[in-house]
Design an enzyme around this catalytic site. Structure first.
Site, short mmCIF file in Angstrom:
data_model
loop_
_atom_site.label_atom_id
_atom_site.label_comp_id
_atom_site.label_asym_id
_atom_site.label_seq_id
_atom_site.Cartn_x
_atom_site.Cartn_y
_atom_site.Cartn_z
N TYR A 32 0.85 -1.19 0.00
CA TYR A 32 0.00 0.00 0.00
C TYR A 32 0.89 1.25 0.00
O TYR A 32 0.82 2.09 0.89
CB TYR A 32 -0.99 0.01 1.16
CG TYR A 32 -2.28 0.70 0.77
CD1 TYR A 32 -3.19 0.09 -0.09
CD2 TYR A 32 -2.57 1.98 1.23
CE1 TYR A 32 -4.34 0.72 -0.48
CE2 TYR A 32 -3.72 2.63 0.84
CZ TYR A 32 -4.61 2.00 -0.03
OH TYR A 32 -5.75 2.64 -0.41
N GLY A 36 6.05 8.37 0.65
CA GLY A 36 7.15 8.06 1.55
C GLY A 36 7.92 6.84 1.07
O GLY A 36 9.16 6.85 0.99
N HIS A 37 7.18 5.77 0.73
CA HIS A 37 7.83 4.58 0.17
C HIS A 37 8.54 4.92 -1.15
O HIS A 37 9.66 4.46 -1.41
CB HIS A 37 6.79 3.49 -0.11
CG HIS A 37 6.11 2.97 1.10
ND1 HIS A 37 4.78 3.21 1.37
CD2 HIS A 37 6.56 2.19 2.12
CE1 HIS A 37 4.44 2.60 2.49
NE2 HIS A 37 5.49 1.99 2.97
N GLN A 61 4.59 -9.76 12.74
CA GLN A 61 4.81 -8.51 13.46
C GLN A 61 3.51 -7.88 13.94
O GLN A 61 3.51 -6.79 14.51
CB GLN A 61 5.62 -7.52 12.63
CG GLN A 61 4.94 -6.97 11.39
CD GLN A 61 5.93 -6.21 10.51
OE1 GLN A 61 6.82 -6.80 9.90
NE2 GLN A 61 5.77 -4.90 10.45
N LYS A 149 10.49 7.59 9.77
CA LYS A 149 9.22 7.64 10.51
C LYS A 149 9.12 6.50 11.51
O LYS A 149 8.63 6.68 12.62
CB LYS A 149 8.02 7.60 9.56
CG LYS A 149 6.68 7.79 10.31
CD LYS A 149 5.50 7.72 9.37
CE LYS A 149 5.17 6.31 8.99
NZ LYS A 149 4.61 5.54 10.14
#
Length: 278
Positions: A32, A36-37, A61, A149
């Protein structure tokens, strides 16, 4: 650009690149993808001959009652982002490809994983360390790229690579924010319009803490208290934690004399968001 779903198919491709003397960058993601990615992928493309983006929602996780089932997924959208950024390959396995049904081996860490997000998500970083280790072994990158982040994750991965002697450079990349300051996150999609506006209190409160330090305040307790008060002005927001720590060791700082990381996690409605500032 290709989408590869199995380890068996991926490994010969990477070995072929190696035989050509090409460098390989890895951008681990849970999909998704947002800007940022994309910034991580662009950075990786600028520093490597070939770039692999892993697109895998890692079940180990997520804790009990967390958002594994509802976590947003859209591989076609992700592929468009990767192609636009210049990636060469997406590794998009199913959980059954990454974990044997009788899997009982994990990579765990002490100290750095106990505070911040680890305090309320006690199994989270065991899952992160385990899946990242697997990706490192599968892709064998020269460099791997992670966003600031997730500051605790970045510190944990750096320490794991050091402690376990991985021959991989870990590259940390700056937080990418929306125009109004909200840190980009896949979980922002959970927010309704009112919550989206309320979420601005995270960055606003971090800037307040930074300004106090710039003005000469060194007492971390005073700064944390001011940040909590700022968060409490937003009715839809509830602080999970506000901490000031050393950026590398993640140990709590009482008096600020050098580099410091202000990190926080805040529930906006039912959505838990994280942010930080160095």
């Amino acid at each position: 650009m290709r989408i590869i779903k199995t380890i068996e198919e991926l490994r010969p491709i990477v070995k072929g690149w190696r035989k050509e003397g090409l460098s390989v960058g890895l951008v681990p993601t849970m999909g998704y993808l947002h800007e940022g990615h994309k910034s991580l992928i662009v950075k990786a493309v600028s520093e490597n001959n070939r770039v692999v983006v892993s697109d895998f929602v890692n079940p180990t996780q997520f804790g009990v009652n967390e958002d594994l089932a509802s976590y947003p997924r859209d591989i076609e959208r992700d592929a468009a982002v990767c192609e636009a950024a210049g990636a060469d390959l997406i590794f998009h396995p199913e959980p059954e490809e990454m974990y044997f049904t009788d899997n009982c081996t994990f990579v765990d860490m002490d100290k750095l994983t106990k505070g911040l997000c680890g305090k309320t998500r006690p199994t989270h970083f065991r899952g992160v360390c385990s899946v990242v280790t697997k990706l490192f072994h599968i892709v064998t990158p020269d460099r791997a790229y992670f966003g600031q982040k997730d500051a605790q994750q970045l510190a944990v991965i750096r320490r794991m690579v050091r402690d376990l002697n991985f021959d991989i450079e870990i590259v940390g990349c700056p937080i990418v924010r929306e125009a109004d300051g909200l840190a980009m996150s896949s979980r922002n999609t959970y927010l309704n319009e009112e919550e989206r506006q309320a979420a601005l209190v995270l960055h606003k409160s971090l800037l307040l803490g930074k300004e106090m330090i710039v003005q000469g305040e060194q007492d971390a307790g005073e700064i944390k208290a001011a940040i909590v008060r700022s968060i409490e002005t937003e009715p839809l927001a509830r602080a999970d934690y506000v901490e000031i720590v050393d950026p590398d060791s993640l140990e709590t700082i009482d008096i600020i004399e050098g580099r410091a990381l202000i990190a926080l996690a805040v529930y906006v409605g039912k959505t838990r968001l994280i942010d930080n500032i160095l």
